[in-house]
Design a protein around this motif. Structure first.
Motif, PDB file in Angstrom:
ATOM      1  N   TRP A 217      29.503   3.095  22.170  1.00  0.00           N
ATOM      2  CA  TRP A 217      28.062   3.265  22.410  1.00  0.00           C
ATOM      3  C   TRP A 217      27.333   3.615  21.112  1.00  0.00           C
ATOM      4  N   CYS A 360      21.557  10.690  24.563  1.00  0.00           N
ATOM      5  CA  CYS A 360      22.037   9.439  23.947  1.00  0.00           C
ATOM      6  C   CYS A 360      20.989   8.866  23.004  1.00  0.00           C
ATOM      7  N   GLY A 365      22.516   6.563  20.253  1.00  0.00           N
ATOM      8  CA  GLY A 365      23.475   5.766  21.020  1.00  0.00           C
ATOM      9  C   GLY A 365      22.819   4.570  21.688  1.00  0.00           C
ATOM     10  N   VAL A 367      23.227   2.316  25.119  1.00  0.00           N
ATOM     11  CA  VAL A 367      23.865   2.119  26.417  1.00  0.00           C
ATOM     12  C   VAL A 367      24.159   0.630  26.601  1.00  0.00           C
TER      13      VAL A 367
END
Length: 373
Positions: A217, A360, A365, A367
């Motif tokens: 990720w 995230c 990050g 997804v």
């Protein structure tokens, strides 16, 4: 009940080696060293050998861990002393073969120093003062554990930024057979290193599955902290260090236990995975027959197939992720934000709450597209 035997740390081995080398230099007996640990415990440590050459005087002590399953049990710890001509009288510590060097801030010794912790350094200063009458002396102490080059691969040192070998550790010098407590405490420095790197939001991965998938990720490796089964202990350690947010990222089989309020997740202590999934499935409309199928499943992945056939997998897993975060924040008395990402072994995203999405995004990050939300 069998009385478990205590042993002595690598730091105590090094200190005993220094004392033996100093006694050898003075023509005294050196083959059995009496050492007072930092907690006052009296240790008797045998010395295997002493060699004098152009490098100085080197003592060899074989590590004895008692009944603690320590990976350094039986390895040789070599300590070499050499007198220096220096303006400032001090003991200088050097990393020999198999001893790591600190390359990241946040540990108990500064970057660039040999990974010889404060406890062992103090033990060595104590024995120098005992034998010579003072520790204000220009002395070079080099510690080597040749086996440490390979042993370091079985430790967290590569993650912590300790390169080239293992660390010389020990808070007192006594190694008592409390391996679980010692293992828990060995995990905590990961938090200190991540915080020193500038992260106030961390990623907790209970195992290799979460670590591998979090990397896919594009979540930063420097913010990842391995928790093993000690999720509650590590959450508390993070909160005590004023970490603001934690992302729990891992396989559903581990994190579903957190949703059930279990924060020590060893399967012999907490294994209500199927029962938890069955309860949440029933709350979302799973039939009695399907609940029984979940309870009869061999693994959480098998149970997921039951939820999928019922068209409830996404809803149930989303609730479980939300519940894990809720229970974790409640465990910490709302003093820290927690988000949860639950995945399968193959990397399918099962559940992810809003806090997890925010963490995230904060950490950069990405997804994966096409997974459940």
């Amino acid at each position: 009940m069998k009385q478990l035997r205590s042993g002595y740390t690598t730091g105590a081995c090094a200190a005993a080696g220094v004392k033996a080398a100093l006694l050898y230099e003075q023509g005294e007996d050196w083959d059995s060293i009496e050492l007072r640990a930092l907690d006052g415990t009296e240790l008797l440590i045998p010395v295997k050998n002493i060699v004098k050459d152009e490098r100085g005087i080197t003592a060899e002590v074989v590590k004895f861990s008692g009944d603690d399953p320590d990976i350094t049990n039986g390895v040789s710890v070599f300590t070499t002393i050499r007198h220096l001509e220096a303006a400032t009288p001090e003991i200088v510590f050097k990393a020999g073969q198999g001893i790591g060097t600190v390359t990241k801030p946040g540990l108990s010794v500064p970057v660039g120093e040999p990974s010889i912790n404060p406890g062992p350094r103090q033990l060595i200063r104590n024995v120098v003062a005992e034998v010579l009458g003072t520790d204000k002396i220009s002395l070079e102490v080099t510690i080597s554990i040749p086996a440490g080059v390979e042993l370091a691969k079985q430790t967290l040192n590569p993650i912590l930024g300790v390169e080239g070998g293992i660390s010389v550790i020990g808070t007192t010098g006594v190694l008592r057979p409390m391996s679980e407590e010692g293992f828990k405490n060995s995990l905590v420095p990961q938090i200190d290193v991540a915080k020193a790197a500038g992260f106030d939001a961390l990623i907790f991965v209970p195992g290799k599955i979460g670590e591998r998938l979090a990397g896919k990720w594009h979540l930063p490796a420097q913010a990842m902290v391995q928790t093993s089964n000690f999720i509650g202990f590590m959450l508390e350690a993070a909160q005590q260090r004023e970490i603001k947010r934690v992302l729990l990222f891992g396989h559903i089989g581990k994190l579903i236990k957190v949703a059930a309020g279990c924060f020590y997740t060893h399967n012999r202590i907490a294994d209500g995975r199927l029962e938890t999934m069955a309860a949440y499935g029933a709350a979302e409309g799973l039939s009695t027959r399907e609940v029984q199928a979940v309870l009869s499943a061999n693994t959480t992945e098998d149970a997921l197939a039951v939820l999928e056939r019922a068209g409830l997998k996404s809803r149930v897993c989303q609730r479980l992720a939300e519940r894990a975060s809720l229970r974790a924040e409640r465990y910490l008395f709302q003093k820290m934000q927690v988000g949860t990402v639950m995945v399968t072994m193959t990397g399918e995203l099962l559940g992810m709450d809003e806090t997890a999405q925010a963490i995230c995004k904060e950490l950069g990050g990405e997804v994966p597209v096409g997974n459940a939300e």
